[in-house]
Design an enzyme around this catalytic site. Structure first.
Site, PDB file in Angstrom:
ATOM      1  N   CYS A 141      56.442-109.623  25.116  1.00 19.25           N
ATOM      2  CA  CYS A 141      57.079-109.702  23.797  1.00 19.25           C
ATOM      3  C   CYS A 141      56.088-109.966  22.674  1.00 19.25           C
ATOM      4  O   CYS A 141      56.483-110.095  21.515  1.00 19.25           O
ATOM      5  CB  CYS A 141      58.185-110.759  23.796  1.00 19.25           C
ATOM      6  SG  CYS A 141      59.548-110.285  24.861  1.00 19.25           S
ATOM      7  N   HIS A 167      67.333-103.860  10.015  1.00 22.82           N
ATOM      8  CA  HIS A 167      66.320-102.792   9.893  1.00 22.82           C
ATOM      9  C   HIS A 167      65.054-103.278   9.212  1.00 22.82           C
ATOM     10  O   HIS A 167      64.450-102.574   8.394  1.00 22.82           O
ATOM     11  CB  HIS A 167      66.902-101.550   9.190  1.00 22.82           C
ATOM     12  CG  HIS A 167      67.815-100.767  10.091  1.00 22.82           C
ATOM     13  ND1 HIS A 167      69.041-101.258  10.480  1.00 22.82           N
ATOM     14  CD2 HIS A 167      67.667 -99.573  10.697  1.00 22.82           C
ATOM     15  CE1 HIS A 167      69.606-100.369  11.292  1.00 22.82           C
ATOM     16  NE2 HIS A 167      68.800 -99.345  11.452  1.00 22.82           N
ATOM     17  N   GLU A 203      70.483-111.780  21.513  1.00 25.10           N
ATOM     18  CA  GLU A 203      69.379-110.820  21.447  1.00 25.10           C
ATOM     19  C   GLU A 203      69.713-109.763  22.500  1.00 25.10           C
ATOM     20  O   GLU A 203      69.429-109.939  23.679  1.00 25.10           O
ATOM     21  CB  GLU A 203      68.072-111.548  21.772  1.00 25.10           C
ATOM     22  CG  GLU A 203      66.826-110.809  21.376  1.00 25.10           C
ATOM     23  CD  GLU A 203      65.582-111.605  21.742  1.00 25.10           C
ATOM     24  OE1 GLU A 203      65.129-112.417  20.930  1.00 25.10           O
ATOM     25  OE2 GLU A 203      65.076-111.420  22.864  1.00 25.10           O
TER      26      GLU A 203
HETATM   27 ZN    ZN Z   1      62.121-109.486  21.614  1.00 22.82          ZN
END
Ligand code: ZN
Length: 167
Positions: free
Chosen positions: A28, A71, A149
């Site tokens: 990540c 975005h 998430e």
């Molecule tokens: Zn992530």
């Protein structure tokens, strides 16, 4: 009597799609994106109108906050290990993240006063903003805000409003 209302962000369409990267994380730390959604729980007692907090008002505030992040690449500004500066022409945000340098057009970013762009930190930030902007009455005792998430995993932050003297 204690009451609670809940907003489910997936079902209510309170979502945002954003990019982020985490410091010192195996995969990540590379720039990547998620679709996030925002959930809310409000606890307290009902008013004389038999309502705890208006669903429409809650969703309006949450949509506004989600829209600010949508975005965009989320850049944390509260971490001394993550350098956030401006390009010479002022058009880009330059992020130095553990030796990786990103230069991203300013309008494609959102700078947040958090330590890392984790769901845990984003939920804390959105909880603070919600409390500031939702004009909560003294009947409300606790706010919990969750950020998923992707579907099936999320982080929650909560605040007891009586403990901070906000009603
Ligand atoms: Zn992530």
């Amino acid at each position: 009597m204690e009451r609670r209302i809940e907003i489910d962000g997936w079902k209510s369409g309170i979502r945002f799609s954003s990019c982020h990267m985490l410091l010192r994380h195996d995969k990540c730390s590379r720039l990547h994106g998620h679709t996030y959604c925002v959930h809310l729980r409000v606890t307290g007692s009902v008013n004389t109108d038999m309502m705890l907090f208006d669903f429409g008002r809650a969703k309006e505030v949450l949509r506004g906050l989600a829209g600010e992040l949508d975005h965009r690449t989320i850049i944390p500004t509260g971490n001394e290990e993550i350098g956030v500066t401006s390009s010479e022409d002022g058009r880009n945000v330059v992020v130095d993240l553990g030796g990786r340098t990103y230069s991203i057009p300013k309008e494609d970013t959102i700078l947040l006063p958090i330590r890392m762009s984790t769901a845990e930190e984003i939920s804390r930030y959105l909880l603070d903003r919600f409390i500031k902007e939702a004009s909560l009455g003294p009947n409300i005792t606790r706010i919990e805000l969750g950020v998923d998430e992707g579907m099936g995993q999320g982080a929650w932050s909560s605040m007891d409003l009586k403990a901070i003297g906000a009603g």
